[in-house]
Design a protein around this motif. Structure first.
Motif, mmCIF file in Angstrom:
data_model
loop_
_atom_site.group_PDB
_atom_site.id
_atom_site.type_symbol
_atom_site.label_atom_id
_atom_site.label_comp_id
_atom_site.label_asym_id
_atom_site.label_seq_id
_atom_site.Cartn_x
_atom_site.Cartn_y
_atom_site.Cartn_z
ATOM 1 N N GLU B 48 36.214 45.198 57.022
ATOM 2 C CA GLU B 48 37.920 44.666 56.366
ATOM 3 C C GLU B 48 38.140 44.320 55.015
ATOM 4 N N LEU B 49 36.353 45.057 54.561
ATOM 5 C CA LEU B 49 36.628 44.949 53.380
ATOM 6 C C LEU B 49 36.279 46.062 52.659
ATOM 7 N N LEU B 50 36.251 46.745 52.945
ATOM 8 C CA LEU B 50 36.332 48.494 52.293
ATOM 9 C C LEU B 50 37.290 49.073 52.319
ATOM 10 N N GLY B 51 37.214 49.592 50.481
ATOM 11 C CA GLY B 51 38.870 49.845 50.571
ATOM 12 C C GLY B 51 39.593 49.024 50.212
ATOM 13 N N LYS B 52 39.293 47.945 50.044
ATOM 14 C CA LYS B 52 40.633 46.621 49.814
ATOM 15 C C LYS B 52 40.247 46.261 48.239
ATOM 16 N N PRO B 53 41.026 45.701 47.484
ATOM 17 C CA PRO B 53 41.352 45.702 46.644
ATOM 18 C C PRO B 53 40.336 43.941 46.361
ATOM 19 N N HIS B 54 39.606 43.451 44.955
ATOM 20 C CA HIS B 54 38.558 42.499 45.527
ATOM 21 C C HIS B 54 39.671 41.196 45.610
ATOM 22 N N ASN B 55 41.123 41.460 44.863
ATOM 23 C CA ASN B 55 41.525 40.077 44.671
ATOM 24 C C ASN B 55 42.175 40.238 45.990
ATOM 25 N N LEU B 56 41.302 40.424 47.158
ATOM 26 C CA LEU B 56 41.816 39.781 48.439
ATOM 27 C C LEU B 56 40.895 37.331 48.744
ATOM 28 N N ILE B 57 39.865 37.903 47.998
ATOM 29 C CA ILE B 57 39.279 36.573 48.271
ATOM 30 C C ILE B 57 40.226 35.027 46.499
ATOM 31 N N ARG B 58 41.029 35.957 46.659
ATOM 32 C CA ARG B 58 41.130 35.609 44.973
ATOM 33 C C ARG B 58 41.472 34.283 45.362
ATOM 34 N N HIS B 59 41.224 33.100 44.749
ATOM 35 C CA HIS B 59 42.251 31.415 45.164
ATOM 36 C C HIS B 59 42.904 31.441 44.117
ATOM 37 N N PRO B 60 44.148 30.750 44.264
ATOM 38 C CA PRO B 60 44.638 29.999 43.638
ATOM 39 C C PRO B 60 44.782 29.615 42.122
ATOM 40 N N ASP B 61 43.534 28.967 42.737
ATOM 41 C CA ASP B 61 43.186 27.835 41.678
ATOM 42 C C ASP B 61 42.843 27.917 40.561
ATOM 43 N N MET B 62 42.132 30.015 40.392
ATOM 44 C CA MET B 62 41.558 30.385 39.663
ATOM 45 C C MET B 62 42.865 31.036 38.467
ATOM 46 N N PRO B 63 42.857 30.739 37.138
ATOM 47 C CA PRO B 63 43.752 31.149 36.307
ATOM 48 C C PRO B 63 43.746 32.693 35.678
ATOM 49 N N ARG B 64 44.737 33.298 35.895
ATOM 50 C CA ARG B 64 44.781 35.051 35.904
ATOM 51 C C ARG B 64 43.781 34.777 34.253
ATOM 52 N N GLY B 65 44.378 33.997 33.582
ATOM 53 C CA GLY B 65 43.981 33.748 32.184
ATOM 54 C C GLY B 65 42.208 34.860 32.028
ATOM 55 N N VAL B 66 41.403 34.285 32.991
ATOM 56 C CA VAL B 66 40.095 33.970 33.575
ATOM 57 C C VAL B 66 40.050 35.765 33.835
ATOM 58 N N TYR B 67 40.636 35.958 34.530
ATOM 59 C CA TYR B 67 39.791 37.547 34.841
ATOM 60 C C TYR B 67 41.243 38.692 34.364
ATOM 61 N N ARG B 68 42.059 38.213 33.471
ATOM 62 C CA ARG B 68 42.286 38.867 32.257
ATOM 63 C C ARG B 68 41.005 38.662 30.953
ATOM 64 N N LEU B 69 40.351 38.725 30.955
ATOM 65 C CA LEU B 69 38.496 38.177 30.148
ATOM 66 C C LEU B 69 38.358 39.358 30.417
ATOM 67 N N MET B 70 38.296 39.140 31.620
ATOM 68 C CA MET B 70 36.765 39.860 32.682
ATOM 69 C C MET B 70 37.499 40.969 32.220
ATOM 70 N N TRP B 71 38.632 41.558 32.487
ATOM 71 C CA TRP B 71 38.805 43.118 32.677
ATOM 72 C C TRP B 71 38.727 43.524 31.326
ATOM 73 N N LYS B 72 39.133 42.604 30.166
ATOM 74 C CA LYS B 72 39.272 42.827 28.468
ATOM 75 C C LYS B 72 38.037 43.249 28.438
ATOM 76 N N THR B 73 36.224 42.483 28.818
ATOM 77 C CA THR B 73 34.543 42.300 28.818
ATOM 78 C C THR B 73 35.048 43.718 29.868
ATOM 79 N N LEU B 74 35.288 44.234 30.854
ATOM 80 C CA LEU B 74 34.032 45.408 30.877
ATOM 81 C C LEU B 74 34.845 46.809 31.054
#
Ligand code: FMN
Lengths: 476, 184
Positions: B48-74
Motif C-alpha cells: 500500500e506504500l510503494l508508488g504512493k505519494p508521501h503525503n499519504l501520511i500527511r496530518h492536517p495539523d502540519m502547515p503547508r508552509g513547512v513542506y514548501r520550505l522543505m521542497w525549496k531546501t531540497l
C-alpha cells in the motif's frame, strides 16, 4: 528487527525431496513388483510426474532467484559506492526475504551514517561547525564512530577558533605596533617641547628676577640723589636768610651816608654864606674847613664798611650759585635714573606677557598631549577587547573633552572643527570591529583588520588635528 | 483515506529511542522504499506504500508552509530538518524529527530523496505546536495558492527575530543526547 525463522523455504525443499523420494521408491517398486505389461505405463506416468515436479520446482524457485539476483545487484551497487538501492516486494520468500530485509536495514544504517558524515564535513569545509553528525538511532560502531567524528569536529572548531584568534592577534599587533610606536614618539615629542618651553619660561623668570634686582638698585640710587637734593635746598635757604640780614646792614649804612651828605650840604651852604660876609675873616672859614675834613673822614669810614659788606655779599651769592648748579646736576641725574627705571619696568611687563603666552601654550600642549595619550589608550583598549572577543562598550574621553574643555580652549581653531567628525568615525569603527569580533559563529578576521586599518587612518588624523589646534591657537 | 480517520479517537504512538524510520521517494515524492519500522508504526503493508505519494501520511495539523520550505531546501540541493506530525493508517499520529536529503546516482543525477526520522523529544514537539498552529491559522485566512509561501515567510521572519536561521532553530530543539558535543 525480529529474527523470526520462516519455515517457508526449508518446508518447500522438504516437500520436494519427499516428492522425489516417493517417485524414486515408486519407480523401484514398480520395476520389481509390477508385471511387464503394466510396468511401462506406470514408469511413463512416474517420469511424467517427475517432470511435472521439476517444472514446479523450477517455477517456484524462480522468484527466489530474482530476489537473490536483486540482492546480488544491490550488493554490487553498494560495492560501487551507490548505497541507495533497496530490495522490495519480498513477501512469502522466507529466509531470502528476511535476508533482503536485513540487507535493507543494513543499507539504511550505512546510508544514514554516510549522509551524516558527508553533510557534517561538507559544512565543515565551508567553515561551518554547527551541523554535527547525529548518532541517535544508529547501533554500536556506527554511533560510536559518529560520536568520534563529532568530537573531532569539535576539536577542529576549537582549533579553527584558536588559529583565527592567533591570526587576528598577530595581524592586529602588526597593525597596532608601528602606530603605537609612532603615537608614543609623538607624545615624547610633545613632552620634549613642553620641557623646552618650560626651560624658556624659567630662563625668562630668571631674567625678570635680575631685572627686578637692578631696578631695586636704581631705586636705591634714586633715593640717595633725592637726599642730596633736599640737603642742597636746605643750605640754599640758610644762604638766602643770611643775605636778607646783610641787606639790612647795607640799608643802615646807606642811611648814614645820606645823613652825612645832608650835613655836608648844609656845611657847604654855611661856609659859602660865611665866606660871602667876611671875606677876610679867614678864621671862621678855617673852622668850617676843619668840620668838612672831619666829615670826609667819616664818609671814608662808611664807604669802607659798605665795601666790606658788598664783598661778603658777593661771596655768599657765588656760594648760592654753586649750590644751585649742584642741585641742577642732581636733578638731571634723577631724571636719568627715573628713565632707566621706566625702561626696566617696561621690559619687565613685556617679559611677563611672553611668560604668560608661554605658560598658556605649555598648558594647551599638555592638555592636548593628555588627550593624545587618552586616545592611544582608548585604541589599545579597543585592540584588547577585539582580541578577547568581548563586546563591552568603551568610554571615549576625547568625545566628552571635545564637547567641554576642548571646545572652550580650542573652539576657535579650524582644526577643532574637523576633530569631532574624525572622533565619531573612530568610535563607529571600534563599534563595527567589536561587533564583528563578537560574532562567535565565524570570526571574520579580514573584516576586522579592514575596520582597524580605516580606524588607524582616522586616528592618525586625530593626532595631527590635535597638534594643529595648538599651533593654530599660538600662531602669534 | 480521510473518511476512515476519526480524530476524536486519535492517540499518539511513539517511535522508540533506538529505532529509525527510513523511507525513500523518487524525485516527485512517490514512495519507492519504506523500512519495516515505518510499516509497523504507520500500519501500512509495503504494497500500500510503494508508488504512493508521501503525503499519504500527511496530518492536517502540519502547515503547508513547512513542506514548501522543505521542497525549496531540497531543490536547492540542501538537507532539510523538520519536526513533523504524521498519521498512521488507523488515524493515530506520531511525531518525528525528519531529516530529508537528496539522493544522487554515480553520475550526480538526482535519483530521489532519502528521509530518516528519529524521535524528536518532548521539548521540540512542545515548541513547534504553537508555531504550527499560528501557521495553519494564517494559511486558513489566505487562498490556497499564496498560503504556503506566506506562512513560510512568516515562519522565517519570526525565527529571524529570535536570531535564528530555520536550521539553527531546529537543531537548537534537539535534546543534547541526540548528538554528542554541541557547538556554541
Ligand atoms: C523523502 C520524503 C519524505 C517525506 N516524508 C513525509 C512525511 O513523513 N509526512 C508528510 O506529511 N510528508 C512527507 N513528505 C512530503 C510529501 O511529499 C508532501 O510534499 C507533503 O506531505 C505535502 O503534501 P501536500 O502537497 O499534498 O500538502 C516527504 C517527502 C519526501 C521527498
Amino acid at each position: 528487527m525480529a529474527r523470526r525463522t520462516s519455515p517457508f523455504l526449508r518446508t518447500r525443499l522438504g516437500f520436494w525431496l519427499i516428492g522425489f523420494n516417493v517417485l524414486t521408491i515408486c519407480t523401484v517398486l514398480a520395476s520389481l513388483l509390477l508385471p511387464d505389461s503394466w510396468r511401462l505405463a506406470v514408469e511413463v506416468f512416474l517420469v511424467l510426474l517427475s517432470l511435472l515436479l521439476s517444472g514446479m520446482i523450477w517455477l517456484g524457485s524462480g522468484r527466489i532467484f530474482t530476489v537473490l539476483n536483486t540482492l546480488h545487484e544491490q550488493l554490487g551497487y553498494a560495492c560501487d559506492g551507490e548505497l541507495h538501492h533497496r530490495a522490495s516486494r519480498t513477501r512469502d520468500m522466507g529466509e531470502v526475504g528476511l535476508v533482503a530485509w536485513e540487507l535493507n536495514d543494513f543499507l539504511d544504517l550505512v546510508e544514514t551514517y554516510f549522509k551524516e558524515i558527508n553533510t557534517s564535513f561538507r559544512r565543515v569545509s565551508e567553515n561551518d561547525y554547527s551541523r554535527r553528525p547525529l548518532s541517535q538511532g544508529l547501533p554500536g560502531m556506527f554511533a560510536e564512530s559518529l560520536q568520534n567524528v563529532d568530537s573531532a569536529i569539535q576539536a577542529m572548531a576549537d582549533n579553527d577558533g584558536y588559529i583565527r584568534k592567533n591570526r587576528l592577534s598577530s595581524q592586529l599587533a602588526a597593525l597596532n605596533n608601528p602606530h603605537l610606536r609612532h603615537n608614543l614618539a609623538s607624545n615624547q615629542n610633545d613632552l620634549t617641547q613642553i620641557s623646552t618651553a618650560m626651560d624658556q619660561v624659567s630662563s625668562i623668570t630668571r631674567d625678570t628676577a635680575s631685572t627686578s634686582r637692578d631696578s631695586l638698585e636704581s631705586a636705591t640710587l634714586l633715593t640717595g640723589h633725592m637726599d642730596t637734593i633736599a640737603g642742597s635746598v636746605v643750605s640754599m635757604n640758610e644762604a638766602s636768610t643770611a643775605l636778607a640780614q646783610e641787606w639790612t646792614g647795607i640799608e643802615s649804612s646807606l642811611a648814614a651816608i645820606s645823613a652825612i651828605a645832608d650835613q655836608t650840604n648844609l656845611l657847604a651852604l654855611n661856609a659859602a654864606i660865611e665866606a660871602a660876609r667876611a671875606g677876610e675873616m679867614g678864621r671862621g672859614f678855617a673852622v668850617v674847613a676843619d668840620e668838612v675834613r672831619k666829615l670826609a673822614e667819616r664818609s671814608k669810614d662808611t664807604a669802607h664798611r659798605v665795601q666790606s659788606v658788598l664783598g661778603s655779599l658777593s661771596s655768599r651769592i657765588s656760594d648760592m650759585h654753586a649750590r644751585a648748579s649742584e642741585a641742577g646736576t642732581v636733578a638731571a641725574e634723577v631724571k636719568a635714573s627715573v628713565e632707566t627705571f621706566h625702561q626696566r619696568f617696561a621690559t619687565l611687563a613685556e617679559q611677563s606677557d611672553t611668560v604668560l603666552g608661554q605658560v598658556q601654550r605649555v598648558r594647551d600642549m599638555s592638555q592636548v598631549s593628555l588627550q593624545k595619550v587618552g586616545h592611544v589608550m582608548y585604541k589599545q583598549m579597543a585592540y584588547h577587547a577585539i582580541e578577547e572577543g568581548a563586546g563591552l562598550p568603551l568610554s571615549n574621553d576625547l568625545t566628552s573633552w571635545c564637547q567641554g574643555e576642548g571646545r572652550n580652549s580650542f573652539g576657535a581653531t579650524r582644526a577643532f572643527g574637523q576633530l569631532a567628525p574624525a572622533d565619531e568615525r573612530v568610535g563607529k569603527g571600534v563599534e563595527l570591529a567589536l561587533s564583528t569580533a563578537s560574532n562567535k559563529q565565524t570570526l571574520d578576521e579580514d573584516a576586522i583588520i579592514q575596520h582597524m586599518r580605516v580606524l588607524e587612518q582616522d586616528s592618525a588624523q586625530i593626532l595631527q588635528l590635535l597638534d594643529r589646534m595648538v599651533e593654530e591657537k599660538h600662531l602669534h | 483515506m480521510a473518511s476512515q480517520i476519526h480524530p476524536s479517537q486519535s492517540r499518539e504512538v511513539q517511535l522508540k529511542e533506538d529505532e529509525l524510520i527510513v523511507t525513500k521517494t523518487d524525485s516527485t515524492g512517490h514512495i519507492t522504499y519504506a523500512n519495516r519500522v515505518f510499516m509497523q508504526l504507520a500500519e501500512y503493508p509495503e504494497s500500500e506504500l510503494l508508488g504512493k505519494p508521501h503525503n499519504l501520511i500527511r496530518h492536517p495539523d502540519m502547515p503547508r508552509g513547512v513542506y514548501r520550505l522543505m521542497w525549496k531546501t531540497l531543490q536547492a540541493g540542501r538537507e532539510f530538518f523538520g519536526v513533523v506530525k504524521n498519521y498512521t493508517a488507523s488515524g493515530n499520529y506520531y511525531w518525528v524529527l525528519a531529516n530529508v536529503t537528496p539522493d544522487y546516482d554515480s553520475k550526480n543525477k538526482l535519483e530521489g530523496y532519502f528521509s530518516v526520522r528519529r524521535p524528536p523529544g518532548r521539548r521540540a514537539v512542545e515548541t513547534v505546536i504553537p508555531i504550527y498552529a499560528r501557521m495553519c491559522q494564517l494559511e486558513s485566512t489566505l487562498n490556497k495558492a499564496s498560503a504556503p509561501d506566506a506562512s513560510m515567510e512568516w515562519l522565517l521572519a519570526e525565527l529571524d527575530k529570535q536570531g535564528h536561521s530555520y536550521e539553527s532553530f531546529v537543531l537548537s530543539l534537539l535534546d543534547p543526547h541526540l548528538s554528542t558535543g554541541r557547538s556554541a
